[in-house]
Design a protein around this motif. Structure first.
Motif, PDB file in Angstrom:
ATOM      1  N   ASP A   1       0.571  -1.174  -0.082  1.00 57.99           N
ATOM      2  CA  ASP A   1      -0.010   0.124  -0.061  1.00 57.99           C
ATOM      3  C   ASP A   1       0.696   1.469   0.047  1.00 57.99           C
ATOM      4  OD1 ASP A   1      -2.128  -1.645   0.107  1.00 57.99           O
ATOM      5  OD2 ASP A   1      -2.718  -1.445   2.052  1.00 57.99           O
ATOM      6  N   GLU A   2       2.290   0.871  -0.035  1.00 65.51           N
ATOM      7  CA  GLU A   2       2.994   2.174  -0.030  1.00 65.51           C
ATOM      8  C   GLU A   2       3.061   3.168   0.912  1.00 65.51           C
ATOM      9  OE1 GLU A   2       2.033   3.516  -4.124  1.00 65.51           O
ATOM     10  OE2 GLU A   2       3.336   1.906  -5.115  1.00 65.51           O
ATOM     11  N   HIS A   3       2.740   2.735   2.042  1.00 63.34           N
ATOM     12  CA  HIS A   3       2.597   3.490   3.494  1.00 63.34           C
ATOM     13  C   HIS A   3       1.736   4.829   3.119  1.00 63.34           C
ATOM     14  CE1 HIS A   3       6.839   1.669   3.412  1.00 63.34           C
ATOM     15  NE2 HIS A   3       6.585   1.451   4.335  1.00 63.34           N
ATOM     16  N   GLN A   4       0.597   4.277   2.559  1.00 60.04           N
ATOM     17  CA  GLN A   4      -0.561   5.192   2.065  1.00 60.04           C
ATOM     18  C   GLN A   4      -1.761   5.054   2.642  1.00 60.04           C
ATOM     19  OE1 GLN A   4      -1.408   5.668  -2.087  1.00 60.04           O
ATOM     20  NE2 GLN A   4      -1.668   7.847  -1.689  1.00 60.04           N
ATOM     21  N   CYS A   5      -2.454   5.695   3.404  1.00 57.10           N
ATOM     22  CA  CYS A   5      -3.888   5.339   3.840  1.00 57.10           C
ATOM     23  C   CYS A   5      -4.630   4.957   2.596  1.00 57.10           C
ATOM     24  CB  CYS A   5      -4.301   6.637   4.752  1.00 57.10           C
ATOM     25  SG  CYS A   5      -6.097   6.359   5.041  1.00 57.10           S
ATOM     26  N   GLN A   6      -5.492   3.984   2.735  1.00 58.01           N
ATOM     27  CA  GLN A   6      -6.185   3.593   1.307  1.00 58.01           C
ATOM     28  C   GLN A   6      -7.528   4.145   1.433  1.00 58.01           C
ATOM     29  OE1 GLN A   6      -4.773   1.323  -1.160  1.00 58.01           O
ATOM     30  NE2 GLN A   6      -3.166   2.369  -0.077  1.00 58.01           N
ATOM     31  N   TYR A   7      -7.696   4.958   2.467  1.00 60.11           N
ATOM     32  CA  TYR A   7      -8.990   5.748   2.410  1.00 60.11           C
ATOM     33  C   TYR A   7      -8.941   7.247   1.971  1.00 60.11           C
ATOM     34  CZ  TYR A   7     -10.740   1.478   4.845  1.00 60.11           C
ATOM     35  OH  TYR A   7     -11.162   0.288   5.043  1.00 60.11           O
ATOM     36  N   CYS A   8      -8.068   7.849   2.880  1.00 54.86           N
ATOM     37  CA  CYS A   8      -7.743   9.233   2.347  1.00 54.86           C
ATOM     38  C   CYS A   8      -6.684   9.579   1.595  1.00 54.86           C
ATOM     39  CB  CYS A   8      -7.617  10.149   3.673  1.00 54.86           C
ATOM     40  SG  CYS A   8      -6.340  10.022   4.731  1.00 54.86           S
ATOM     41  N   ALA A   9      -5.550   8.751   1.511  1.00 56.80           N
ATOM     42  CA  ALA A   9      -4.657   8.815   0.393  1.00 56.80           C
ATOM     43  C   ALA A   9      -3.550   9.505   1.117  1.00 56.80           C
ATOM     44  CB  ALA A   9      -4.966   9.250  -0.889  1.00 56.80           C
TER      45      ALA A   9
END
Ligand SMILES: [Zn+2]
Length: 210
Positions: free
Chosen positions: A119-127
């Motif tokens: 997920d590339e250290h990225q929140c999958q909801y707010c990016a």
């Protein structure tokens, strides 16, 4: 240790450790017939492959050794060793599977680290990409609702989104996933490298390409 219990390779005495890590679980890079990386295995399994003749040990210069020649090599300070009746045996870092010609196959373990990489250290909801400690693992379908610990039900989310979502599904919470989570299809040598916490320098020549 059934398969290793021959006269020549008997693990004797207490298990050797290095930095608190069992030497027999140290990672060993497996190369196919064409010297392409196939996967990473444990030193324990590597010794079985080497002893049984299914693989040759590869040293840092790329020279290959069968078990008989490998066990003649002296231990150096940089080596990890397994104690045997006849002395210490170097743990190989790389093995060559002479008769294996299939393409690389990477088993990607479901771990926090690999979820972060997927997920590339990225929140999958707010990016957003907050600091690591502000990232959580979120069950898309909450555990309390029967959601599983699986690649397609776990995503990285920030604390804020995690709290906001609570014990709801994304639909119920009016939140949308950036992308549908799935098992990563990591197959390149670089990804083998990425998935392994402490790659050895001896692996580098085989992991460069691809
Ligand atoms: Zn978020």
């Amino acid at each position: 240790m059934g398969m290793l219990s021959s006269r020549n390779v008997q693990i004797s005495g207490p298990r050797p450790h290095k930095n608190g890590r069992d030497v027999l679980v140290l990672p060993v890079l497996l190369l196919n017939r064409f010297f392409a990386p196939v996967s990473v295995t444990t030193a324990r399994r590597a010794m079985v492959l080497l002893f049984g003749g299914a693989a040759l040990a590869v040293d840092e210069d790329g020279s290959t050794y069968d078990f008989g020649r490998w066990r003649e090599l002296p231990m150096r300070s940089r080596d990890d060793g397994i104690s045997t009746i006849t002395g210490s045996l170097r743990v190989p870092r790389v093995l060559h599977l002479q008769r294996y010609d299939r393409a690389p196959h990477v088993v990607v373990r479901l771990t926090r680290r690999n979820l972060m990489l997927r997920d590339e250290h990225q929140c999958q909801y707010c990016a957003k990409k907050p600091s690591l400690r502000d990232l959580n693992i979120d069950h898309v379908v909450p555990r309390s609702r029967g959601g599983l610990d699986s690649w397609d039900n776990l995503v990285i989310s920030c604390r804020t989104c995690n709290l906001k979502k609570g014990r709801r599904t994304p639909d119920e919470a009016g939140m949308r996933l950036l992308r549908m989570p799935q098992k990563p299809r990591w197959t390149t040598p670089a990804q083998i490298l990425m998935a392994e916490r402490e790659p050895f320098s001896e692996w580098q020549p085989y992991l460069k390409a691809g």
